[in-house]
Enzyme design. Structure first.
Site, PDB file in Angstrom:
ATOM      1  N   CYS A  58      17.726  72.134   6.751  1.00  0.00           N
ATOM      2  CA  CYS A  58      18.199  71.669   8.307  1.00  0.00           C
ATOM      3  C   CYS A  58      17.525  72.552   9.513  1.00  0.00           C
ATOM      4  O   CYS A  58      18.273  71.959  10.871  1.00  0.00           O
ATOM      5  CB  CYS A  58      19.211  70.820   8.824  1.00  0.00           C
ATOM      6  N   LYS A  96      21.929  63.644  16.999  1.00  0.00           N
ATOM      7  CA  LYS A  96      22.124  62.342  15.600  1.00  0.00           C
ATOM      8  C   LYS A  96      22.726  61.550  15.751  1.00  0.00           C
ATOM      9  O   LYS A  96      22.334  60.800  14.817  1.00  0.00           O
ATOM     10  CB  LYS A  96      22.630  64.019  14.767  1.00  0.00           C
ATOM     11  N   GLU A 117      30.990  73.379  14.157  1.00  0.00           N
ATOM     12  CA  GLU A 117      29.951  74.593  15.228  1.00  0.00           C
ATOM     13  C   GLU A 117      31.127  74.512  16.589  1.00  0.00           C
ATOM     14  O   GLU A 117      30.821  75.400  17.159  1.00  0.00           O
ATOM     15  CB  GLU A 117      29.095  73.266  14.468  1.00  0.00           C
ATOM     16  N   HIS A 154      24.121  70.252  16.580  1.00  0.00           N
ATOM     17  CA  HIS A 154      23.635  70.186  15.353  1.00  0.00           C
ATOM     18  C   HIS A 154      24.576  68.819  15.275  1.00  0.00           C
ATOM     19  O   HIS A 154      23.563  68.533  14.688  1.00  0.00           O
ATOM     20  CB  HIS A 154      24.287  71.521  14.785  1.00  0.00           C
ATOM     21  N   HIS A 192      20.080  61.716  11.211  1.00  0.00           N
ATOM     22  CA  HIS A 192      19.776  63.631  10.852  1.00  0.00           C
ATOM     23  C   HIS A 192      18.362  63.575  10.242  1.00  0.00           C
ATOM     24  O   HIS A 192      17.679  62.828   9.402  1.00  0.00           O
ATOM     25  CB  HIS A 192      20.416  64.460   9.589  1.00  0.00           C
ATOM     26  N   PHE A 215      21.732  74.068   4.444  1.00  0.00           N
ATOM     27  CA  PHE A 215      22.092  74.456   3.930  1.00  0.00           C
ATOM     28  C   PHE A 215      21.335  75.798   3.600  1.00  0.00           C
ATOM     29  O   PHE A 215      20.320  76.050   3.610  1.00  0.00           O
ATOM     30  CB  PHE A 215      21.443  73.679   2.799  1.00  0.00           C
TER      31      PHE A 215
END
Length: 413
Positions: free
Chosen positions: A163, A335, A314, A303, A340, A401
């Site tokens: 991502c 998002k 975050e 994010h 996402h 990831f």
């Protein structure tokens, strides 16, 4: 010759997303808080525990000619649409092909074509498998088609970092220009992998929201009731150009890509490092690379996937990287509206950051009804937040990831 001080500017934007088929409609949706998450219809999704996603608002079949579209995987179709918009928006610059590059990222690549052709193999035989299957499924396919469409010869690249891929593409484009390899780079990310196997796989990880009865309220970054992210599809593209080349042709400039910071967590294949140390390091690297002080950062597109652990990690990282200056940063979690977009997320969100600098407006975070007390950030909700005049800077965070962290620093011009 590499020059770390070579200025790189943004001269063109393109996007196709769950909230709009182009940049203008996407941006207006993000300002209005309009959500593009929908129910997934059809028999193949009927028995899945998750039946929602942010599908592209304008299907690529409505934009591309049928003879062209049939050669491409869906993620390649979306990338080509966004790239062509960005190129036209930049004024279709005249550039030596040897000085033109393309960096188009994808986290998963052409998985829909792979799975469709596997079904054809099993039901109709090997002779019916498409001769275009390999170009469709290969992860670099979108970059290849965009590069071919533009005639780019300075280099075509495909960062694959889950991502964080779309944001990493921006950093590669930045380095291509600073290294002297290119004057102009089409940089972006794309993803189209809304398929029963991917939805089921992310669902098995307990990563997805299961708010099937309220799709438009499922993605809710920073809210106490968040229960996972929502898959989305789409593409975002930016035309990056050396400031000298842009000035020589009298190009309109949106913003400057002033720096990028990359790091790795070294923690877990899927879970974020709880203290956000790697994410904070990426932000610090971006600040240092751009020569920007934390007090000059007025906006951050986070994010913010809407996962219980990720949002907190975050937020901790933002406070660590920016210190007390974080109190004055308008944080947006777009998002909440697009879902996402995986490998396309960082690119689409870069488009949003550039427009936020241009219009001096931070877009909203939808569905923030009950802010999590563990997230001490100034999150924009309800209405867009005006940003101050003068020279300002904005961050775009993307994490993936595997522990990939990318932070991009954009500044006003």
């Amino acid at each position: 010759m590499y020059d770390p001080n070579r200025r790189v500017v943004v001269t063109g934007l393109g996007a196709t997303t769950p909230v709009g088929g182009d940049v203008a409609s996407t941006w207006q949706s993000l300002l209005a808080g309009r959500v593009g998450v929908r129910a997934l219809t059809g028999e193949r999704f009927a028995d899945l525990p998750v039946r929602i996603a942010g599908t592209a608002e304008v299907d690529p079949s409505e934009v591309l000619q049928r003879v062209e579209a049939r050669k491409l995987d869906r993620n390649q179709q979306l990338a080509l649409i966004a790239s062509r918009e960005a190129w036209a928006d930049a004024g279709a610059p005249e550039v030596d092909p040897e000085r033109l590059g393309a960096v188009v990222a994808s986290g998963i690549g052409g998985i829909i074509s792979l799975l469709d052709n596997y079904d054809i193999l099993n039901t109709r035989g090997a002779s019916r498998v498409s001769p275009m299957a390999v170009p469709q499924l290969m992860p670099n396919g979108a970059a290849a088609w965009v590069g071919l469409d533009l005639g780019a010869r300075a280099g075509i690249h495909t960062p694959v970092s889950a991502c964080a891929s779309g944001a990493e593409a921006m950093s590669v484009g930045l380095e291509m220009i600073r290294s002297g390899r290119a004057d102009v780079v089409m940089a972006g990310g794309t993803e189209a992998c809304i398929h029963p196997i991917t939805v089921a796989s992310f669902g098995a990880m307990r990563a997805l929201s299961t708010r099937n009865d309220e799709p438009e309220r499922a993605s809710r970054p920073y809210d106490k009731a968040r229960d996972g992210f929502v898959m989305g599809e789409g593409a975002g593209m930016l035309v990056l150009e050396s400031a000298e080349h842009a000035a020589a042709r009298g190009a309109r400039v949106y913003a400057e890509l002033a720096g990028a910071g990359l790091s790795a967590d070294g923690h877990h294949i899927a879970q974020p490092e709880p203290e956000g140390r790697g994410a904070a390091a990426a932000m610090r690297y971006a600040l240092a690379a751009a020569g920007i002080a934390p007090d000059d950062v007025v906006h951050l597109n986070a994010h913010a996937t809407s996962t219980p652990l990720g949002d907190i990690a975050e937020a901790t990282a933002i406070r660590s990287a920016l210190g007390d200056a974080a109190d004055h940063v308008a944080v947006s979690g777009t998002k909440s509206m697009t879902g996402h977009l995986l490998g396309g997320a960082g690119a689409v969100e870069s488009v949003a950051v550039v427009l936020a600098l241009r219009d001096r407006l931070a877009p909203v975070t939808a569905n923030l009804d009950d802010p999590d007390d563990a997230i001490p950030l100034d999150v924009v909700s309800g209405t867009p937040r005006p940003l101050r005049e003068g020279d300002i800077a904005a961050l775009n965070n993307s994490f993936g990831f595997g522990g990939h962290n990318v932070a991009l620093m954009f500044t006003s011009v």
